[in-house]
Design a protein around this motif. Structure first.
Motif, PDB file in Angstrom:
ATOM      1  N   THR A  82      -1.471  -3.210  -0.732  1.00  0.00           N
ATOM      2  CA  THR A  82      -0.865  -3.783   0.474  1.00  0.00           C
ATOM      3  C   THR A  82      -1.220  -5.255   0.613  1.00  0.00           C
ATOM      4  O   THR A  82      -0.349  -6.111   0.859  1.00  0.00           O
ATOM      5  CB  THR A  82      -1.329  -3.011   1.722  1.00  0.00           C
ATOM      6  N   GLN A 106       1.914   3.289  -5.465  1.00  0.00           N
ATOM      7  CA  GLN A 106       1.635   2.044  -4.750  1.00  0.00           C
ATOM      8  C   GLN A 106       1.252   0.922  -5.711  1.00  0.00           C
ATOM      9  O   GLN A 106       1.557  -0.245  -5.471  1.00  0.00           O
ATOM     10  CB  GLN A 106       0.538   2.254  -3.697  1.00  0.00           C
ATOM     11  N   GLU A 109       4.413  -0.495  -7.319  1.00  0.00           N
ATOM     12  CA  GLU A 109       5.070  -1.416  -6.388  1.00  0.00           C
ATOM     13  C   GLU A 109       4.364  -2.768  -6.365  1.00  0.00           C
ATOM     14  O   GLU A 109       5.012  -3.822  -6.294  1.00  0.00           O
ATOM     15  CB  GLU A 109       5.108  -0.799  -4.991  1.00  0.00           C
ATOM     16  N   GLU A 358       1.372  12.293  -5.342  1.00  0.00           N
ATOM     17  CA  GLU A 358       1.246  11.746  -3.994  1.00  0.00           C
ATOM     18  C   GLU A 358       1.299  12.854  -2.948  1.00  0.00           C
ATOM     19  O   GLU A 358       0.554  12.841  -1.963  1.00  0.00           O
ATOM     20  CB  GLU A 358       2.355  10.723  -3.737  1.00  0.00           C
TER      21      GLU A 358
END
Length: 388
Positions: A82, A106, A109, A358
């Motif tokens: 993030t 994640q 990404e 996930e």
């Protein structure tokens, strides 16, 4: 740009150590200009100990200040992607702490965001600076060992007591860390396992024990068996509940065997390949001639400072990265596959079924004794002695 201005995101144990390394001038061509953390106690610590560095409450404000060119992400595991993605979106070069993240989706990404940004992306795989593993990688890549047939890593010297786990409510929880020994202690080993050999498994069968030796909810004892595309096999065994522990990495090839143990690299080198010997041998108990060679290792490991130096050189001078951030997905994929194999009690093929992993992870997060809001409350800054 004559100097790379760093901002550190998260000033707990590792982040404060990196900040001190930069502040003390250990990294040529780099300077610490800012830090940020969501907890006032840590910001107050930074104002006292990191003289000259601007202090912010969040990374967005720090980046928007115009004081930094690059960031080191040293937050809790779940937040690595993030924070990195946000930094890339704002034009920053990014160096993340290990692990790359908690689950492959994640991290994928994050890698895509890095590629789109055109900025330098690195990960603090400081064990890639260790000359033992660099020499092993060199010997394998050069063909000295021949085709790899087997890998075995017994890494049980990650001893952690119950007091360690009790020191933070976020420790060893699915919501707080996303795993146990695999995600916290072993990311370096999982990275080196595939980095030195140049091989990723094609399928995994693993057995994790959760809270076997300690009162925790995540894995503290792991045995994993893997298979490679060329028919080679591998075993990875680790735990935090064994004393004294062992650290022995063994790679067997067509031309011998290499063992790293006790800070030594030993090469049992065959005079000819096993395959060639077997083709010509007529003796029932014949065996290839073998020489034991203690391979000299020169220099020491520059560890974290070495990685930050290499990253700085990459930004300023175009030096190739020793630990590209995009490669963080490899070791994490193995870790995720080991978890998933245990959860479904069966084989896991690679590429990984990211959605299934996930979903299974989310089941455990929902039942976790920790919540993400608690994650940072117990992390303490380093004491500035250089040990962190």
């Amino acid at each position: 740009m004559s100097k790379l201005r760093f901002g550190v995101i998260g000033i707990g144990n590792m982040g404060s150590g990196h900040a001190y390394s930069l502040l003390s001038g250990k990294v040529r061509g780099a300077e610490l200009t800012a830090v940020c953390d969501g907890f006032e106690s840590k910001r107050e610590w930074a104002r006292t100990h990191l003289n000259g560095a601007a202090v912010f409450e969040d990374s967005s404000s720090m980046i928007d200040s115009g004081l930094v060119d690059a960031v080191i992400v040293a937050t809790p595991h779940y937040d690595h992607p993030t924070e990195a993605i946000q930094a890339f979106d704002k034009g920053m070069h990014v160096l993340i702490e290990k692990p790359a993240g908690v689950y492959v989706k994640q991290v994928r990404e994050m890698n895509e965001a890095a590629a789109s940004s055109g900025r330098t992306f690195g990960i603090v795989y400081n064990q890639r600076m260790n000359p033992l593993y660099r020499k092993l990688r060199e010997l394998i890549a050069s063909g000295e060992l021949g085709e790899i047939r087997r890998t075995n890593w017994l890494i049980t010297n990650w001893y952690r007591s119950q007091a360690y786990y009790d020191s933070g409510s976020w420790r060893a929880t699915w919501a707080g860390e996303g795993g146990g020994v695999l995600i916290n202690q072993c990311p370096h080993n999982l990275d080196l396992w595939q980095w030195t050999t140049g091989m990723m498994p094609v399928r995994v069968r693993a057995f994790c024990a959760f809270g076997k030796h300690r009162n925790i909810e995540v894995e503290d004892d792991v045995t994993a068996y893997v298979e490679y595309a060329n028919g080679a096999t591998g075993v990875f065994i680790t735990t935090t509940g064994e004393a004294p522990g062992t650290n022995r990495f063994e790679v067997t090839g067509d031309r011998g065997k290499i063992v790293i143990e006790d800070d030594k690299l030993t090469f049992w080198r065959l005079r000819e390949s096993e395959r060639a010997f077997n083709a010509r041998n007529k003796e029932a108990f014949g065996a290839p001639e073998c020489w034991k060679v203690e391979v000299p290792i020169h220099g020491g490991s520059t560890e974290h400072v070495g990685i930050i130096q290499n990253f700085t050189d990459a930004v300023l001078n175009g030096t190739p990265l020793i630990a590209p951030g995009e490669e963080g997905i490899h070791g994490l994929t193995i870790s995720n596959a080991i978890h998933l194999s245990t959860w479904i009690d069966g084989w896991v093929d690679l590429p990984l079924d990211e959605a299934l992993h996930e979903a299974e992870l989310n089941k455990r997060i929902a039942e976790s004794s920790s919540r993400k809001a608690q994650v940072q409350t117990d992390a303490k800054p380093a004491d500035l002695t250089g040990t962190f």
